[in-house]
Scaffold this motif. Structure first.
Motif, PDB file in Angstrom:
ATOM      1  N   TYR A   1       0.868  -1.185   0.000  1.00 24.58           N
ATOM      2  CA  TYR A   1       0.000   0.000   0.000  1.00 24.58           C
ATOM      3  C   TYR A   1       0.898   1.227   0.000  1.00 24.58           C
ATOM      4  O   TYR A   1       1.532   1.562   1.008  1.00 24.58           O
ATOM      5  N   ILE A   2       0.941   1.922  -1.173  1.00 23.99           N
ATOM      6  CA  ILE A   2       1.811   3.090  -1.315  1.00 23.99           C
ATOM      7  C   ILE A   2       0.973   4.226  -1.906  1.00 23.99           C
ATOM      8  O   ILE A   2       0.404   4.086  -2.993  1.00 23.99           O
ATOM      9  N   GLY A   3       0.937   5.333  -1.193  1.00 20.69           N
ATOM     10  CA  GLY A   3       0.248   6.523  -1.725  1.00 20.69           C
ATOM     11  C   GLY A   3      -1.202   6.256  -2.036  1.00 20.69           C
ATOM     12  O   GLY A   3      -1.655   6.556  -3.148  1.00 20.69           O
ATOM     13  N   GLU A   4      -1.892   5.671  -1.149  1.00 17.62           N
ATOM     14  CA  GLU A   4      -3.324   5.431  -1.272  1.00 17.62           C
ATOM     15  C   GLU A   4      -3.671   4.400  -2.341  1.00 17.62           C
ATOM     16  O   GLU A   4      -4.822   4.315  -2.773  1.00 17.62           O
ATOM     17  N   LYS A   5      -2.697   3.635  -2.773  1.00 21.07           N
ATOM     18  CA  LYS A   5      -3.023   2.578  -3.721  1.00 21.07           C
ATOM     19  C   LYS A   5      -2.085   1.382  -3.498  1.00 21.07           C
ATOM     20  O   LYS A   5      -0.986   1.528  -2.965  1.00 21.07           O
ATOM     21  N   ALA A   6      -2.560   0.227  -3.907  1.00 18.98           N
ATOM     22  CA  ALA A   6      -1.782  -1.002  -3.754  1.00 18.98           C
ATOM     23  C   ALA A   6      -1.080  -1.307  -5.060  1.00 18.98           C
ATOM     24  O   ALA A   6      -1.719  -1.325  -6.121  1.00 18.98           O
ATOM     25  N   VAL A   7       0.206  -1.503  -4.990  1.00 23.78           N
ATOM     26  CA  VAL A   7       0.985  -1.796  -6.185  1.00 23.78           C
ATOM     27  C   VAL A   7       1.730  -3.125  -5.991  1.00 23.78           C
ATOM     28  O   VAL A   7       1.985  -3.565  -4.871  1.00 23.78           O
ATOM     29  N   ILE A   8       2.067  -3.751  -7.130  1.00 23.94           N
ATOM     30  CA  ILE A   8       2.821  -5.004  -7.075  1.00 23.94           C
ATOM     31  C   ILE A   8       4.297  -4.681  -6.830  1.00 23.94           C
ATOM     32  O   ILE A   8       4.919  -3.940  -7.605  1.00 23.94           O
ATOM     33  N   VAL A   9       4.864  -5.228  -5.761  1.00 25.83           N
ATOM     34  CA  VAL A   9       6.275  -4.962  -5.432  1.00 25.83           C
ATOM     35  C   VAL A   9       7.125  -6.241  -5.523  1.00 25.83           C
ATOM     36  O   VAL A   9       8.343  -6.199  -5.354  1.00 25.83           O
ATOM     37  N   GLY A  10       6.485  -7.346  -5.767  1.00 26.67           N
ATOM     38  CA  GLY A  10       7.252  -8.583  -5.864  1.00 26.67           C
ATOM     39  C   GLY A  10       6.359  -9.753  -6.231  1.00 26.67           C
ATOM     40  O   GLY A  10       5.130  -9.627  -6.302  1.00 26.67           O
ATOM     41  N   LEU A  11       7.008 -10.896  -6.455  1.00 24.10           N
ATOM     42  CA  LEU A  11       6.288 -12.112  -6.811  1.00 24.10           C
ATOM     43  C   LEU A  11       6.823 -13.278  -5.973  1.00 24.10           C
ATOM     44  O   LEU A  11       8.003 -13.318  -5.626  1.00 24.10           O
TER      45      LEU A  11
ATOM     46  N   PHE B   1      -7.824  -4.104   8.573  1.00 27.07           N
ATOM     47  CA  PHE B   1      -7.206  -4.246   9.901  1.00 27.07           C
ATOM     48  C   PHE B   1      -5.688  -4.068   9.791  1.00 27.07           C
ATOM     49  O   PHE B   1      -5.065  -3.373  10.601  1.00 27.07           O
ATOM     50  N   LEU B   2      -5.103  -4.674   8.788  1.00 23.43           N
ATOM     51  CA  LEU B   2      -3.651  -4.595   8.630  1.00 23.43           C
ATOM     52  C   LEU B   2      -3.221  -3.181   8.267  1.00 23.43           C
ATOM     53  O   LEU B   2      -2.209  -2.678   8.783  1.00 23.43           O
ATOM     54  N   ILE B   3      -3.990  -2.518   7.388  1.00 19.63           N
ATOM     55  CA  ILE B   3      -3.661  -1.141   7.018  1.00 19.63           C
ATOM     56  C   ILE B   3      -3.759  -0.255   8.245  1.00 19.63           C
ATOM     57  O   ILE B   3      -2.918   0.626   8.473  1.00 19.63           O
ATOM     58  N   ALA B   4      -4.814  -0.489   9.044  1.00 18.80           N
ATOM     59  CA  ALA B   4      -5.033   0.333  10.231  1.00 18.80           C
ATOM     60  C   ALA B   4      -3.877   0.209  11.219  1.00 18.80           C
ATOM     61  O   ALA B   4      -3.591   1.148  11.970  1.00 18.80           O
ATOM     62  N   HIS B   5      -3.210  -0.935  11.260  1.00 26.13           N
ATOM     63  CA  HIS B   5      -2.088  -1.142  12.197  1.00 26.13           C
ATOM     64  C   HIS B   5      -0.737  -1.018  11.490  1.00 26.13           C
ATOM     65  O   HIS B   5       0.274  -1.553  11.965  1.00 26.13           O
ATOM     66  N   ASP B   6      -0.745  -0.327  10.368  1.00 26.56           N
ATOM     67  CA  ASP B   6       0.485   0.051   9.680  1.00 26.56           C
ATOM     68  C   ASP B   6       1.244  -1.141   9.099  1.00 26.56           C
ATOM     69  O   ASP B   6       2.463  -1.123   9.029  1.00 26.56           O
ATOM     70  N   LEU B   7       0.530  -2.187   8.686  1.00 25.25           N
ATOM     71  CA  LEU B   7       1.171  -3.272   7.948  1.00 25.25           C
ATOM     72  C   LEU B   7       0.722  -3.129   6.503  1.00 25.25           C
ATOM     73  O   LEU B   7      -0.438  -3.372   6.173  1.00 25.25           O
ATOM     74  N   LYS B   8       1.677  -2.736   5.647  1.00 23.77           N
ATOM     75  CA  LYS B   8       1.296  -2.328   4.309  1.00 23.77           C
ATOM     76  C   LYS B   8       1.658  -3.341   3.226  1.00 23.77           C
ATOM     77  O   LYS B   8       1.316  -3.134   2.067  1.00 23.77           O
ATOM     78  N   LYS B   9       2.368  -4.405   3.608  1.00 29.61           N
ATOM     79  CA  LYS B   9       2.708  -5.426   2.612  1.00 29.61           C
ATOM     80  C   LYS B   9       1.847  -6.650   2.857  1.00 29.61           C
ATOM     81  O   LYS B   9       1.770  -7.158   3.976  1.00 29.61           O
TER      82      LYS B   9
ATOM     83  N   GLU C   1       4.918  -4.379  15.674  1.00 29.49           N
ATOM     84  CA  GLU C   1       5.755  -3.504  16.493  1.00 29.49           C
ATOM     85  C   GLU C   1       7.166  -4.078  16.641  1.00 29.49           C
ATOM     86  O   GLU C   1       8.152  -3.331  16.635  1.00 29.49           O
ATOM     87  N   LEU C   2       7.247  -5.416  16.764  1.00 27.25           N
ATOM     88  CA  LEU C   2       8.556  -6.067  16.900  1.00 27.25           C
ATOM     89  C   LEU C   2       9.402  -5.821  15.657  1.00 27.25           C
ATOM     90  O   LEU C   2      10.594  -5.504  15.751  1.00 27.25           O
ATOM     91  N   CYS C   3       8.804  -5.976  14.489  1.00 28.12           N
ATOM     92  CA  CYS C   3       9.552  -5.796  13.249  1.00 28.12           C
ATOM     93  C   CYS C   3       9.980  -4.346  13.053  1.00 28.12           C
ATOM     94  O   CYS C   3      11.052  -4.075  12.494  1.00 28.12           O
ATOM     95  N   LYS C   4       9.163  -3.427  13.491  1.00 19.57           N
ATOM     96  CA  LYS C   4       9.549  -2.016  13.397  1.00 19.57           C
ATOM     97  C   LYS C   4      10.790  -1.748  14.241  1.00 19.57           C
ATOM     98  O   LYS C   4      11.709  -1.048  13.798  1.00 19.57           O
TER      99      LYS C   4
END
Length: 663
Positions: free
Chosen positions: A428-438, A626-634, A604-607
């Motif tokens: 999730y980057i800049g209000e949109k979801a983009v493919i970053v890997g496979l 839920f994940l976006i709300a807790h700052d998990l974007k991948k 939080e641990l990973c951060k």
């Protein structure tokens, strides 16, 4: 002697002469007197007078008789002089003759006749006793010095009625030479005894040295055998020696009568002990477990430690009912290992999962029996751990299927039956979801059985050891595909699942390096995902493996994190770039507050540890929000894309998440 012999010979000659003359006179009387008287003619025959001359010659010839011109007395004396013994002739107590050897023995340097010496001055009284013959040893004084010499004296006495007057002949033999020889022999014997004693001592020393060397070598070989056959930590047999002994027992067994039992044991959650209490404590616990296993099985059993917390036991059973034996063994093992262990004032509770296989029901060779006991042990773990399971006869068909599938798998690569699918990873980057890997996911299109998913054939590949071949094939395919996409202007970070169950084998690391070098792909564009359960097996080996991956420039991610009750402590030491939250926690979003709390804690641990984190198995909008709300974007999951073939990946452009939702 010469004089006496002459007198005797004259008497004989005179007697012969008288007889000759008398005979001759008789002859003359008859021929010259009697015959003429009878015939009347009287003539004195002059032959009578003339015959006196030859008669006289005969007399003097007899008187001076010799043998071929040699006087017999001289001949006898010459024979005495040549004798190797000393000879002495005694007549009326006086020495009449001695030979040269007499002087050699008694040391007199004078004439051979000793007029001043009487026999009694030289010889002891025993020589003159009445006995006519004797042989005795005397000690005689030398003639010209106070020294003495030991001699053997033999006496021979002629009888008075013999042709000669009685006289004594003494033969003397110097036995000092014998004594000297005896002394030499004694010295030689002493020297021989000394030499034999010294040689014996040397032999004893050599023998002692040999015995010492033999003992040293035996001890050394025993130590070498112990080192090569035992586990250095517990003192139990290692896997190789266990298999060898068990194989020998099976080869001598009767499959109709004998029912040997193979036990595969694994400590439950032993990794938690190492992570929380340390490896030193873990090693002490393994020693305690080993000691308890020894008293839990018959003395004739073969016990082996085959892994960090895994054990194998071969129980000989020639007559007993195997079901009764297994029930007895399982109860005793579980009971003994449930007893708390006290170490450093800490009470440690352990549990164990046990798998049984029975010969020949579950296999006629040791490797098959071990494999089937291992299968039964994992079944015990699936049943809740701290229990046991027996490899059942019904599973034979499954083994056959697995065997057939393994054989098919070996030829699958050459037959191009494997194919890679790719599932996009979103961010999730800049209000949109983009493919970053496979993520590359393998599929097996079997010519008879159709599509076979990884959860079916990957475990079989791991057990058979063929997983390394599959992994290297996947890596090579991904690198080549990466090159193709790069030429088309598409650049993806691609992750590959890596089974670390057999890492370090089959030269897998060197082969990985060769593939990366030959394809020219940037290693940073490749990520390896390793299941947490493999890392938990042996943390030290895992660190070594991960460091090698890092040296190659490859990123490493822990897959299915959290489901193996792993301690968070090892995250500080593991050289990893990221982790994947297992979908079992993602499925709990909206249903299980504990799962949600774990997810938040992991974020939080990973951060705080600067570890990249991604959630897998995202399938609903609720989970996504839920994940976006807790700052998990991948994220990754069916909510975005399913795994798809290469050609479909190429058609996908970067999508804004809102557009994706609208679709």
């Amino acid at each position: 002697m010469y004089f006496n012999s002459t007198i005797k010979r004259d008497k004989q000659s005179s007697l012969l002469l008288i007889l000759s003359i008398s005979a001759y006179l008789v002859y003359v009387f008859i021929t010259d007197i009697v015959t003429p008287k009878i015939s009347g003619v009287y003539n004195l025959n002059s032959n009578f007078i003339l015959s006196i001359i030859p008669i006289a010659c005969i007399y003097y010839a007899i008187k001076n008789l010799d043998l071929l011109g040699i006087n017999t007395s001289d001949l006898l004396l010459q024979a005495f002089d040549k004798s190797p013994e000393a000879i002495c002739l005694i007549y009326n107590g006086k020495i009449k003759y001695v030979n040269n050897m007499f002087f050699n023995i008694l040391g007199e340097k004078g004439d051979k006749i000793l007029p001043s010496k009487t026999a009694k001055n030289i010889f002891p009284k025993e020589v003159f006793k009445e006995n006519k013959f004797f042989s005795k040893i005397f000690k005689l004084k030398k003639l010209d010095s106070p020294e003495t010499v030991n001699v053997l004296c033999n006496k021979f006495q002629f009888e008075e009625n013999s042709a000669y007057e009685p006289f004594d002949i003494l033969t003397i033999l110097d036995i000092g030479i014998v004594h000297e020889s005896q002394k030499k022999i004694e010295n030689i014997n002493k020297n021989l005894e000394k030499l034999i004693k010294e040689s014996t001592q040397k032999l004893e020393n050599i023998n002692n040295e040999l015995n010492t060397e033999i003992k040293r070598r035996i001890d050394s070989e025993s130590k070498m055998l112990q080192i090569s056959s035992t586990d250095p930590l517990t003192g139990l047999y290692n896997r190789r020696f266990f298999s060898q002994i068990s194989h020998n027992i099976i080869m001598d067994s009767n499959p109709i009568i004998n029912r040997h039992v193979v036990i595969y044991l694994d400590l439950d959650n032993f990794k938690n002990i190492n992570d929380t209490l340390g490896h030193t404590t873990g090693d002490e616990i393994l020693k305690k477990i080993s000691s308890r296993l020894k008293v839990s099985v018959p003395d004739t059993s073969i016990i082996s430690r085959v892994g960090g917390d895994e054990f194998l036991i071969f129980v000989k059973n020639y007559r007993s009912n195997p079901e009764y034996l297994i029930d007895k063994l399982s109860n005793k093992i579980l009971k003994n290992l449930r007893e708390p262990i006290l170490l450093e004032n800490k009470i440690i509770n352990t549990s164990i999962s046990i798998g049984f296989s029975i010969y020949p029901h579950a296999g006629k060779d040791i490797e098959t029996l071990i494999k089937n006991a291992d299968i039964a042990m994992y079944k015990a773990k699936e049943n809740g751990k701290n229990s046991f399971a027996v490899f059942e006869k019904e599973s034979h068909s499954n083994i056959k299927k697995e065997f057939d599938l393994t054989n098919d798998m070996i030829s699958a690569i050459n037959n191009n039956e494997f194919k890679l699918f790719y599932q996009p990873k979103m961010e999730y980057i800049g209000e949109k979801a983009v493919i970053v890997g496979l993520e590359a996911l393998i599929r097996w299109f079997h010519p008879q059985k159709g599509l076979i998913f990884p959860d079916v054939f990957i475990p079989i590949a791991e057990r058979s050891g063929y997983i390394s071949n599959i992994f290297l094939w996947v890596l090579n395919e991904v690198c080549n595909q990466q090159k193709k996409w790069n030429r088309k202007g598409q650049d993806f970070n691609i992750s590959i699942n890596f089974s670390a169950q057999r890492f370090g084998q089959d030269n897998i690391y060197s082969n990985m390096s060769k593939i990366l070098e030959s394809t020219g792909v940037d290693p940073k564009k490749i990520s390896i995902e390793i299941d947490e359960k493999y890392l938990a097996k042996n943390i030290e080996t895992s660190i070594e493996m991960l460091n090698y991956m890092k040296q190659l420039g490859i990123n490493v991610t822990i897959d299915h994190f959290g489901i193996n009750y792993s301690s968070l402590n090892y995250l500080r030491s593991l050289p990893v770039n990221g982790m994947k939250i297992d979908m079992s926690f993602i499925n709990g979003i909206g249903n299980n507050t504990k799962d949600e709390a774990i997810i938040v804690a992991l974020i939080e641990l990973c951060k705080s540890t600067d570890i990249d984190i991604i959630a897998e198995g995202v399938e609903t909008k609720e989970q996504y929000e839920f994940l976006i709300a807790h700052d998990l974007k991948k994220m990754q999951g069916y909510y975005f894309y399913k795994p798809m073939p290469t050609e479909d990946i190429e058609k996908i452009a970067e999508l804004e998440f809102d557009d994706f939702i609208a679709d």
